[in-house]
Design an enzyme around this catalytic site. Structure first.
Site, PDB file in Angstrom:
ATOM      1  N   GLU A 187      57.666  29.077 -63.351  1.00  0.00           N
ATOM      2  CA  GLU A 187      58.927  28.583 -64.303  1.00  0.00           C
ATOM      3  C   GLU A 187      58.222  30.831 -64.347  1.00  0.00           C
ATOM      4  OE1 GLU A 187      59.948  29.344 -68.869  1.00  0.00           O
ATOM      5  OE2 GLU A 187      57.974  29.683 -67.926  1.00  0.00           O
ATOM      6  N   ASP A 215      53.895  26.476 -66.934  1.00  0.00           N
ATOM      7  CA  ASP A 215      55.086  27.551 -67.821  1.00  0.00           C
ATOM      8  C   ASP A 215      54.265  29.065 -66.854  1.00  0.00           C
ATOM      9  OD1 ASP A 215      56.276  27.643 -70.085  1.00  0.00           O
ATOM     10  OD2 ASP A 215      54.730  28.581 -70.563  1.00  0.00           O
TER      11      ASP A 215
END
Length: 705
Positions: A461, A432
């Site tokens: 990401e 993330d």
């Protein structure tokens, strides 16, 4: 001693008188260790930033290497591609071939996953130069002298050879010298006989078979070995070889807490296990779960990102940490660690790998906050600045301070999070917002993990600036999210995917195309008709070898934004439980299964390099093809207009598609099962979004053999 606030007094210098000016020092002459290495290896490609970062490939994929090699004057050079596992004592060697303009090429295929090094060695090849020069000679005296020189070179080569090769080279050199000396003493009145003997000597000297033997034993005492200017080791340029899934994969994301069959109940790992056959039927090979850890209660977000949570609100999975534990613990409502391991095992039985989200951030009540307060950036009022990723704000999340004096302990602890879940059977991680963490950490962490576990893959990401995305890929991330989500017109798609497939990033940046994520409901999908979801799905699956969807939102065509123009979902799963009726008749699951089956059985769709776009004469009609190493091609034509029927002439290059040399050839539509006869040049296409907005065509065979 003078007082502390008083500078010490210095003695005045004594005056000196020079009777003559001082002679300057004689310049020091420094010679190189070896000045007789005349071959030049000017470049070795591919390389990333001068060898600073590794080129990427997958198992079974050859890496073609090009080198710029030359020397002064007219001498000949030879070159070999040297490669081996990182740290290996010996390297394999492959003969390189010249392709013109001082460029040489060769390739090798690393046998397994891991880290490798490659470089190029080159040297002035006196034996090869002698053969070239002898081939040009026409004067008898020159030929005889050159033959004697060749005999000396042959003897020197024989001394380096072994076994039968040594005997053959020695015998050849001895015979060449003997005949050349005899011909030099021949009676010139017998000119015809002399000329015949000279031609025979020349033929013996230029014997191709002996040249092949001699080439195995070159004189490399003055070789030049390329050393990358930015590489860490003199052994050569770095190469990372991953397993096949790094280059070709289909991802499905789901929230375990929304997997319950009954509405209102919190889902569990066992519910996810029950959902696995559904995921497998759609053909996905990676099941990605958002964070599965305890969720903080302090500043917990409510539904639709409300700043104040109400009783029963479950919070965001990305607000990690509570009294129950942190990054190495499981949210109790999801089950136990044993339940998680059972889920990993059952997924594996169905050919699905579990990917776990790693988010290096903490809820205010994460144990780290009390145990290691030095890992966070504290403000004068005693609070910690919450995380932001403009324009988004995360009041329930504390970021780590990567400038802490205790950074070494922080790095080791974060790496241990990966180590822990690898031990539980996880081999794929979606990371993330990696661009909000220190880049040096990622380079160290990923390199260390992949040295221990080369099979582990990392998806970045990072919907951020292009150079930042590329830097993360260079640092070691196996795959990266892309801008596909926002590329909706023909020009944007063509430009972007041409860049991804043909640009310099190809050697290290592996794209993964997602039409939606829990964070991003692109405006094109707002209250969109079925044709839009179908089109975006087909584009992602055929333009990119790695792609994924966030489901069941995608197959059920969830398109409700929190507000007009917002990319946030209304009633987002990030903040609440959702109940999904996956058996709805209008679901796209059938089409998704067919697409993934097409992808699996057509190697042309397993890579990105051999992608080509074709003109259609219509901006609403996009046509492109991919082909595999055997030349088999798959051609996709998509109507980008979700409302109206669109038509145009698709202008093909049949030779590129593997159908050259014939007037017409057949194509088979893998979506509809129809067959068409097409030709080199223009082919008329009409696509109705109300029926199917695309063709996926397999180029089959000539219809007039």
């Amino acid at each position: 001693m003078p007082p502390e606030n008083e500078a010490p007094k210095l003695n005045a210098p004594k005056s000196r008188t020079r009777t003559s000016p001082r002679k300057p020092d004689k310049p020091r002459v420094i010679l190189p260790d070896e000045g007789r290495a005349r071959a030049v290896v000017d470049a070795v490609l591919p390389w990333i930033d001068g060898g600073r970062f590794a080129v990427k490939r997958v198992e079974g994929q050859a890496i073609a290497v090009t080198a710029h090699v030359f020397t002064d004057g007219h001498d000949q050079v030879s070159a070999r591609l040297c490669w081996g596992a990182e740290g290996a004592a010996d390297m394999h060697e492959v003969e390189m071939s010249p392709t013109g303009n001082d460029e040489w090429t060769a390739s090798f295929t690393p046998p397994t996953q891991g880290r490798y090094r490659y470089t190029v060695a080159a040297w002035v090849d006196h034996f090869a130069a002698w053969r070239v020069e002898l081939g040009r000679r026409v004067d008898a005296a020159d030929i005889l002298i050159a033959a004697q020189i060749g005999a000396v070179l042959g003897e020197e080569t024989a001394a380096r050879a072994r076994g039968e090769d040594r005997k053959a080279l020695g015998k050849w050199a001895q015979g060449l010298r003997k005949r050349a000396l005899a011909a030099a003493k021949a009676d010139l009145s017998q000119m015809d006989q002399v000329e015949a003997e000279i031609e025979a000597i020349k033929a013996l000297a230029l014997d191709d078979g002996l040249a092949e033997v001699a080439a195995r034993y070159p004189d490399r005492q003055f070789e030049t070995r390329f050393v990358a200017p930015q590489a860490d080791f003199a052994a050569g340029l770095p190469l990372v070889v991953d397993r096949q899934r790094a280059a070709f994969s289909a991802w499905y994301e789901m929230f375990p807490r929304s997997a319950a069959l009954e509405e209102g109940r919190h889902g569990s790992f066992r519910d996810v296990a029950a959902r696995l056959p559904y995921v497998a039927q759609m053909g996905f090979d990676v099941l990605y779960l958002p964070p599965i850890h305890p969720i903080g209660r302090i500043k917990r977000k409510g539904r639709n990102n409300a700043l104040a949570a109400e009783d029963g609100d479950v919070g965001s999975p990305w607000a990690i940490g509570a009294d129950e534990g942190g990054h190495k613990d499981v949210l109790p409502e999801l089950g136990t660690l044993e339940d998680f391991r059972a889920l990993v095992a059952k997924a594996g039985e169905l050919g699905i790998e579990l990917a776990l989200d790693i988010a290096f951030q903490c809820a205010p009540d994460h144990p780290y906050v009390k145990q290691h307060p030095q890992w966070f950036r504290w403000r004068p009022d005693g609070s910690v600045q919450y995380a932001e990723n403009p324009p988004k704000k995360y009041q329930d999340i504390y970021p780590f301070n990567f400038e802490t004096e205790d950074w070494r302990a922080l790095w080791l602890e974060l790496k241990s999070v990966f180590d822990y879940w690898i031990a539980q059977g996880v081999k794929i991680f979606r990371v993330d917002n990696p661009h909000t963490k220190a880049f040096p950490f990622w380079e160290w962490c990923i390199t260390a993990i992949k040295r221990e576990h080369p099979e582990v893959l990392f998806l970045a990401e990072a919907f951020t600036r292009p150079k930042v995305m590329h830097r993360l890929a260079k640092l070691g991330f196996s795959q990266s999210y892309t801008y596909f989500t926002w590329r909706n017109d023909k020009a944007g798609l063509t430009e972007y995917f041409t860049e991804l497939s043909q640009g310099p990033g190809y050697d290290y940046f592996r794209p993964n195309a997602w039409p939606n994520t829990p964070d991003i409901l692109n405006e094109q999908l707002h209250h969109a008709p079925r044709a839009v979801f179908t089109t975006r799905l087909i584009l992602a699956a055929t333009l990119c070898a790695n792609y994924g969807i966030y489901g069941p939102a995608y197959e059920l065509m969830e398109g409700r934004p929190r507000s007009p123009g917002s990319e946030e979902y209304l009633d987002s799963e990030k903040y609440q439980l959702r109940h999904w009726d996956i058996e709805q008749d209008h679901s796209l699951r059938g089409l998704i299964g067919k697409l993934n089956d097409i992808r699996r059985h057509h190697p042309a769709l397993h890579g990105n390099r051999q992608l080509r776009f074709f003109d259609t004469g219509n901006d609403q009609l996009i046509a492109y093809a991919k082909r595999d190493d055997a030349g088999q091609a798959v051609l996709t034509v998509v109507n980008l207009d979700a409302t109206f029927r669109q038509s145009g002439w698709v202008h093909l290059d049949a030779a590129w598609l593997g159908a050259g040399g014939v007037e017409t050839f057949e194509v088979f539509d893998l979506l509809s099962g129809q067959r068409f006869t097409w030709r080199d040049g223009g082919n008329f296409v009409i696509l109705d979004p109300a029926e199917m907005p695309a063709h996926i065509l397999r180029i089959e065979r000539s219809s007039n053999p």
